[in-house]
Design an enzyme around this catalytic site. Structure first.
Site, PDB file in Angstrom:
ATOM      1  CG  HIS A  97      -2.073   0.948   1.096  1.00  0.00           C
ATOM      2  ND1 HIS A  97      -2.086   2.163   1.736  1.00  0.00           N
ATOM      3  CD2 HIS A  97      -3.237   0.866   0.409  1.00  0.00           C
ATOM      4  CE1 HIS A  97      -3.213   2.797   1.464  1.00  0.00           C
ATOM      5  NE2 HIS A  97      -3.932   2.039   0.653  1.00  0.00           N
ATOM      6  CB  CYS A  98       4.017   2.083   1.735  1.00  0.00           C
ATOM      7  SG  CYS A  98       3.501   1.559   3.384  1.00  0.00           S
ATOM      8  CB  ILE A  99       5.314   1.007  -3.152  1.00  0.00           C
ATOM      9  CG1 ILE A  99       4.578  -0.306  -3.469  1.00  0.00           C
ATOM     10  CG2 ILE A  99       6.339   0.802  -2.046  1.00  0.00           C
ATOM     11  CD1 ILE A  99       5.488  -1.402  -4.032  1.00  0.00           C
TER      12      ILE A  99
END
Length: 379
Positions: free
Chosen positions: A360-362
């Site tokens: 999700h962070c990328i």
């Protein structure tokens, strides 16, 4: 006419114009990512991380268009590694966390798309931030607004995309640890932050969880702990081990969630995702990372903030991290039950976790803009 100037709106907010942030499980037109190459974040010149990013991009591309922004010196390498149908664009960055440095997209009922441009200080600036400088990251939102030809609203607060999750129906969930952290907005009260979230994302209610995951270097991003999977439903990173520090964090989050209602008055249904690990950085994993005074240290034995909640919801797929063979299948089965109309794809993601985040962070979704019935879109 539809306004497409990249000049930021200074005196009017998105909510005043009718814009709001849709849920991640709403339809997308694209997904944006960045290419890893920073040697003090990613081991061995980021080659193992690049392979993981390729697998994530390939999985999401089954579902929607994927754009990968790349620094010029890595353009040819990225283009050769990524599938032909993934679009590679030159987009300079300091690191590869598109969720946090990229735009937060908002949509209008008449079908228009715009973005919110938050302040960014690399997760804490000079008081606990993860690297310096962050000048290239700070320009990414402006550049994407230019590429897409959409309005850009400059928000007056430091905020990363991983710090917020919305249900698309008026509710936002976040953590006090992050949004009220003195290293982000030291003079901002909780009520003032809620006002900003209302003005820029069109939300009506904010649910505050106390803390994010144990040892999360982002200072408690919500997307590593809890996320909306449907209106009135959330997935929560869960730990049964009472001796693990994550247990108390998950318990207090559950208590808040079970006693909360969303903007429409619904009680929340909580789905527990098992915590992987605990997982720690191995000696050989730490040895491949450049050690610079301006970046966050990564030492052998350090515990990583691993979570299956850090997944991406695409149009027809859910892309989740594979982190621990003991719990991968259980987490995948839970997500498949939650998303019966999407195919859950597990991607080996330890290399992403070693850099400090996960799938999700990328990633950052670009919503599909469709005019509501009875509304005409301006020409």
């Amino acid at each position: 006419m539809t306004h497409t100037s990249n000049t930021p709106h200074m005196n009017v907010t998105p909510a005043e114009l009718g814009f709001a942030m849709p849920a991640e499980f709403s339809p997308h037109s694209a997904c944006w990512m960045l290419w890893p190459q920073r040697p003090d974040t990613w081991r061995y010149g980021a080659k193992p991380a690049q392979q993981a990013f390729v697998e994530v991009a390939t999985a999401i591309a089954e579902s929607e268009t994927v754009y990968v922004g790349v620094n010029d010196e890595q353009y040819e390498n990225a283009r050769n590694q990524l599938p032909a149908h993934v679009r590679v664009v030159e987009l300079s960055s300091n690191d590869a966390w598109m969720r946090d440095v990229g735009p937060t997209f908002v949509t209008h009922p008449d079908g228009r798309l715009a973005m919110v441009d938050w302040e960014f200080n690399a997760w804490g600036g000079l008081k606990g931030g993860l690297y310096f400088p962050w000048d290239k990251d700070r320009r990414i939102r402006t550049k994407i607004a230019e590429i897409l030809g959409i309005p850009r609203f400059e928000a007056p607060v430091v905020l990363e995309g991983g710090a917020i999750h919305v249900d698309g129906d008026g509710t936002l969930i976040t953590t006090e640890e992050c949004l009220l952290n003195p290293n982000r907005n030291p003079d901002l009260s909780r009520q003032r932050m809620e006002n900003v979230l209302h003005d820029y994302l069109g939300v009506e209610k904010v649910i505050w969880l106390p803390r994010g995951c144990h040892l999360d270097e982002t200072d408690g991003h919500i997307d590593n702990l809890c996320c909306f999977v449907a209106p009135g439903e959330v997935a929560l990173n869960w730990c049964d081990d009472e001796h693990d520090p994550q247990h108390a964090i998950s318990r207090e989050a559950l208590e808040v969630l079970e006693n909360a209602t969303d903007a429409r008055g619904r009680a929340l249904k909580v789905h527990k995702l098992p915590q992987p690990g605990p997982l720690h950085i191995a000696e050989e994993e730490a040895s491949g990372i450049d050690r610079l005074s301006s970046s966050h240290p990564r030492q052998p034995g350090d515990r990583m903030a691993a979570s299956y909640a850090n997944f991406y919801i695409g149009n027809s797929v859910v892309v989740m991290p594979l982190l621990d063979p003991t719990h991968d299948d259980q987490a995948k089965a839970t997500l498949q039950d939650l998303f019966p109309d999407r195919r859950v794809i597990g991607v080996p993601a330890r290399e992403i976790l070693l850099g400090g985040g996960n799938i999700h962070c990328i990633t950052q979704q670009q919503p599909l803009c469709v005019a509501s019935p009875g509304m005409s879109r301006p020409e």
